[in-house]
Design a protein around this motif. Structure first.
Motif, PDB file in Angstrom:
ATOM      1  N   ASP A 125      -9.965  -9.701  -0.575  1.00 37.30           N
ATOM      2  CA  ASP A 125     -11.062  -8.815  -0.968  1.00 37.30           C
ATOM      3  C   ASP A 125     -11.677  -9.339  -2.265  1.00 37.30           C
ATOM      4  N   PRO A 126     -12.995  -9.199  -2.464  1.00 38.75           N
ATOM      5  CA  PRO A 126     -13.626  -9.716  -3.687  1.00 38.75           C
ATOM      6  C   PRO A 126     -12.980  -9.227  -4.979  1.00 38.75           C
ATOM      7  N   GLU A 127     -12.582  -7.953  -5.036  1.00 37.66           N
ATOM      8  CA  GLU A 127     -11.996  -7.449  -6.270  1.00 37.66           C
ATOM      9  C   GLU A 127     -10.566  -7.943  -6.467  1.00 37.66           C
ATOM     10  N   VAL A 128      -9.868  -8.240  -5.364  1.00 36.98           N
ATOM     11  CA  VAL A 128      -8.557  -8.878  -5.492  1.00 36.98           C
ATOM     12  C   VAL A 128      -8.746 -10.274  -6.104  1.00 36.98           C
ATOM     13  N   ILE A 129      -9.748 -10.983  -5.606  1.00 39.26           N
ATOM     14  CA  ILE A 129     -10.075 -12.311  -6.146  1.00 39.26           C
ATOM     15  C   ILE A 129     -10.398 -12.196  -7.636  1.00 39.26           C
ATOM     16  N   GLY A 130     -11.220 -11.199  -7.979  1.00 39.96           N
ATOM     17  CA  GLY A 130     -11.617 -11.001  -9.373  1.00 39.96           C
ATOM     18  C   GLY A 130     -10.447 -10.683 -10.274  1.00 39.96           C
ATOM     19  N   LEU A 131      -9.524  -9.835  -9.796  1.00 36.25           N
ATOM     20  CA  LEU A 131      -8.371  -9.472 -10.617  1.00 36.25           C
ATOM     21  C   LEU A 131      -7.465 -10.682 -10.853  1.00 36.25           C
ATOM     22  N   VAL A 132      -7.204 -11.466  -9.815  1.00 43.08           N
ATOM     23  CA  VAL A 132      -6.362 -12.653  -9.988  1.00 43.08           C
ATOM     24  C   VAL A 132      -7.030 -13.616 -10.979  1.00 43.08           C
ATOM     25  N   ALA A 133      -8.341 -13.790 -10.857  1.00 40.71           N
ATOM     26  CA  ALA A 133      -9.070 -14.649 -11.798  1.00 40.71           C
ATOM     27  C   ALA A 133      -8.927 -14.139 -13.228  1.00 40.71           C
ATOM     28  N   LEU A 134      -9.075 -12.837 -13.413  1.00 37.76           N
ATOM     29  CA  LEU A 134      -8.973 -12.235 -14.745  1.00 37.76           C
ATOM     30  C   LEU A 134      -7.589 -12.472 -15.345  1.00 37.76           C
ATOM     31  N   MET A 135      -6.549 -12.262 -14.548  1.00 41.14           N
ATOM     32  CA  MET A 135      -5.192 -12.447 -15.051  1.00 41.14           C
ATOM     33  C   MET A 135      -4.930 -13.910 -15.405  1.00 41.14           C
ATOM     34  N   PRO A 150      -4.304   0.607   4.920  1.00 38.24           N
ATOM     35  CA  PRO A 150      -5.439   1.483   5.225  1.00 38.24           C
ATOM     36  C   PRO A 150      -6.416   0.830   6.191  1.00 38.24           C
ATOM     37  N   THR A 151      -7.184   1.661   6.850  1.00 37.70           N
ATOM     38  CA  THR A 151      -8.241   1.148   7.707  1.00 37.70           C
ATOM     39  C   THR A 151      -9.356   0.576   6.838  1.00 37.70           C
ATOM     40  N   LEU A 152     -10.290  -0.124   7.457  1.00 32.76           N
ATOM     41  CA  LEU A 152     -11.416  -0.674   6.695  1.00 32.76           C
ATOM     42  C   LEU A 152     -12.188   0.422   5.981  1.00 32.76           C
ATOM     43  N   ALA A 153     -12.303   1.592   6.625  1.00 31.27           N
ATOM     44  CA  ALA A 153     -13.031   2.702   6.012  1.00 31.27           C
ATOM     45  C   ALA A 153     -12.292   3.250   4.796  1.00 31.27           C
ATOM     46  N   GLU A 154     -10.953   3.229   4.847  1.00 38.06           N
ATOM     47  CA  GLU A 154     -10.151   3.765   3.749  1.00 38.06           C
ATOM     48  C   GLU A 154      -9.928   2.749   2.632  1.00 38.06           C
ATOM     49  N   LEU A 155     -10.131   1.476   2.941  1.00 38.14           N
ATOM     50  CA  LEU A 155      -9.744   0.408   2.021  1.00 38.14           C
ATOM     51  C   LEU A 155     -10.358   0.518   0.633  1.00 38.14           C
ATOM     52  N   PRO A 156     -11.670   0.771   0.492  1.00 39.71           N
ATOM     53  CA  PRO A 156     -12.243   0.809  -0.865  1.00 39.71           C
ATOM     54  C   PRO A 156     -11.538   1.792  -1.787  1.00 39.71           C
ATOM     55  N   ALA A 157     -11.174   2.960  -1.262  1.00 39.42           N
ATOM     56  CA  ALA A 157     -10.511   3.958  -2.104  1.00 39.42           C
ATOM     57  C   ALA A 157      -9.064   3.570  -2.388  1.00 39.42           C
ATOM     58  N   ARG A 158      -8.387   2.990  -1.398  1.00 41.51           N
ATOM     59  CA  ARG A 158      -6.970   2.680  -1.550  1.00 41.51           C
ATOM     60  C   ARG A 158      -6.712   1.411  -2.355  1.00 41.51           C
ATOM     61  N   ILE A 159      -7.618   0.447  -2.277  1.00 40.00           N
ATOM     62  CA  ILE A 159      -7.376  -0.816  -2.979  1.00 40.00           C
ATOM     63  C   ILE A 159      -7.359  -0.613  -4.485  1.00 40.00           C
ATOM     64  N   ASP A 160      -8.118   0.361  -4.979  1.00 40.79           N
ATOM     65  CA  ASP A 160      -8.152   0.624  -6.418  1.00 40.79           C
ATOM     66  C   ASP A 160      -6.764   0.953  -6.958  1.00 40.79           C
ATOM     67  N   PHE A 174       0.824  -1.217   0.000  1.00 44.19           N
ATOM     68  CA  PHE A 174       0.000   0.000   0.000  1.00 44.19           C
ATOM     69  C   PHE A 174       0.856   1.265   0.000  1.00 44.19           C
ATOM     70  N   THR A 175       2.043   1.210   0.603  1.00 40.34           N
ATOM     71  CA  THR A 175       2.921   2.374   0.588  1.00 40.34           C
ATOM     72  C   THR A 175       3.436   2.631  -0.827  1.00 40.34           C
ATOM     73  N   CYS A 176       3.884   1.578  -1.502  1.00 41.57           N
ATOM     74  CA  CYS A 176       4.410   1.741  -2.866  1.00 41.57           C
ATOM     75  C   CYS A 176       3.329   2.144  -3.856  1.00 41.57           C
ATOM     76  N   CYS A 177       2.082   1.813  -3.562  1.00 37.28           N
ATOM     77  CA  CYS A 177       0.972   2.136  -4.465  1.00 37.28           C
ATOM     78  C   CYS A 177       0.129   3.299  -3.947  1.00 37.28           C
ATOM     79  N   HIS A 178       0.714   4.141  -3.119  1.00 37.94           N
ATOM     80  CA  HIS A 178      -0.055   5.252  -2.540  1.00 37.94           C
ATOM     81  C   HIS A 178      -0.518   6.215  -3.637  1.00 37.94           C
ATOM     82  N   PRO A 179      -1.770   6.687  -3.564  1.00 33.16           N
ATOM     83  CA  PRO A 179      -2.300   7.590  -4.614  1.00 33.16           C
ATOM     84  C   PRO A 179      -1.532   8.898  -4.746  1.00 33.16           C
TER      85      PRO A 179
END
Length: 420
Positions: free
Chosen positions: A233-243, A179-189, A119-124
């Motif tokens: 996270d569901p979208e992490v699962i989805g991205l790995v599946a897509l790749m 990130p905290t759970l509240a911050e996660l949706p924005a940061r995971i992208d 998350f540090t290396c991928c900070h927005p």
């Protein structure tokens, strides 16, 4: 005079380095608060392992031993700097006083440290180019030269991005934390976009002599698997599946000369059944959460392709329906373009062409070579060879990848031959 380490010890240390170095590095960053100091300390710790493990044997917990040794090496390094910088002595004293018990470094703690590093290396706050360079260098452990080679740029260019990224993290005090759970949706992208960008550059290189750069797609998949292990996270699962589903087609995507083979012409017996099975299972797992997003929908589209024995047998209606869902969540021109191709396969070339023409009329994707390539293909299927050749020439003018350029030129030549 000490004896050189045995081949067995060298192999053991090399194996620990391959499996554990990035975890050790991530924990040292947490303890030391400095990327470069942590990397130097990690390498010094592994150098010490070559001599100490020869005499004492490999410890029960090599990761904890390496972290503890690296920490002491870093403190020694800082102390040696005190003759030049009085503040260094205070820093070394603070590091010594910090509570640290190597036995507390269990699996969960190492996982937490790796997640923080991702998350540090991928900070927005960092530019996308910097995020990619930092992630490949610091999370994946690629050498700067390897990152530069992968993206067909110079080593100094990548080095500057990495240096600027580290400086920004330091100067803006970007926290080394997940990130905290509240911050996660924005940061995971931000994290997922970095991984997918790396994968796409490997799966379909943006420029250069090769259509694919498999070392990059493999690195992205490895990074995605790591993130999935740390954060299911569901979208992490989805991205790995897509790749995985995309990568399953690798062997069939180019011929023996390195030229492109379109999806409809690929020998599907060459597709990797194991990757397809794993990707399908992950798609089902992500869909079951009912909290999925764009990556999962794209993975579901790939799963429909993977299930078809041929292009003609593909369930194009289902693919169009999935693109409709994707468009509602992400109304992007690139999604419209992909949907147009699926519509053409379901309803006929005229219908798909009308959608692409409306995109071009709006001024969307006019500088994207695949827009004109898709339009050219539909015009060719409709027998409008003159217009098709003009569209292929537009695509060729924009394409930078050598195999794509050869493919487009072949199409132009075929149309010229057919019109004689």
């Amino acid at each position: 005079m000490s004896l050189p380490p045995s081949a067995a010890l060298e192999a053991a240390v090399a194996d620990v380095y391959r499996r554990e170095s990035r975890r050790v590095f991530a924990t040292l960053i947490r303890l030391l608060g400095d990327f470069d100091l942590a990397e130097d300390a990690m390498h010094e710790a592994f150098a010490s392992a070559m001599t100490q493990w020869a005499a004492e044997g490999v410890p029960k917990n090599p990761r904890a031993w390496l972290v503890s040794t690296g920490r002491f090496k870093a403190i020694d390094t800082i102390r040696r700097r005190t003759r030049f910088d009085a503040a260094a002595g205070e820093i070394a004293q603070q590091l010594e006083q910090l509570s640290f018990n190597p036995e507390e470094l269990d699996e969960a703690r190492f996982n937490d440290d790796q997640l923080r590093l991702v998350f540090t290396c991928c900070h927005p706050a960092l530019t996308p180019e910097t995020r990619v360079a930092l992630t490949l260098r610091e999370v994946c452990g690629l050498r700067t030269e390897e990152v530069a080679s992968a993206f067909l740029t110079t080593t100094p260019t990548i080095a500057q991005r990495i240096v600027r990224g580290k400086a920004k993290i330091r100067d803006e005090k970007i926290p080394y934390e997940a990130p905290t759970l509240a911050e996660l949706p924005a940061r995971i992208d931000s994290v997922l976009s970095v991984i997918y960008l790396v994968f796409n550059e490997g799966y379909s290189a943006s420029h250069g002599d090769s259509a694919v750069r498999q070392e990059l797609s493999h690195e992205a998949i490895r990074l995605g698997r790591l993130l999935l292990e740390l954060l299911p996270d569901p979208e992490v699962i989805g991205l790995v599946a897509l790749m995985l589903l995309h990568e399953s087609r690798h062997a069939a995507r180019t011929d023996d000369n390195g030229d492109l083979v379109l999806l409809e012409d690929q020998d599907r017996s060459q597709w990797d059944a194991a990757l397809i099975e794993e990707g399908n299972q992950l798609v089902e797992r992500a869909l079951a959460t009912r909290r999925f997003g764009a990556y999962t929908i794209q993975a579901a589209i790939s799963a429909v392709h993977a299930a078809a024995p041929s292009a003609a047998a593909t369930d194009w209606s289902q693919i169009v329906a999935l693109y409709d869902v994707l468009l509602r969540g992400e109304p992007l021109p690139i999604v419209e373009l992909n949907r147009a191709v699926a519509v053409a396969m379901r309803d006929g070339a005229e219908q798909g062409l009308a959608i692409i023409d409306s995109l071009v009329e709006r001024g969307d994707l006019v500088d994207y070579h695949l827009t004109h390539a898709a339009r050219a293909d539909l015009l060719r299927r409709l027998g409008r060879h003159g217009e098709a050749a003009a569209a292929y020439r537009q695509a060729l003018a924009l394409a930078k990848q050598a195999p794509e350029r050869r493919f487009l030129q072949r199409r132009i030549d075929e149309l010229a031959e057919a019109s004689k």
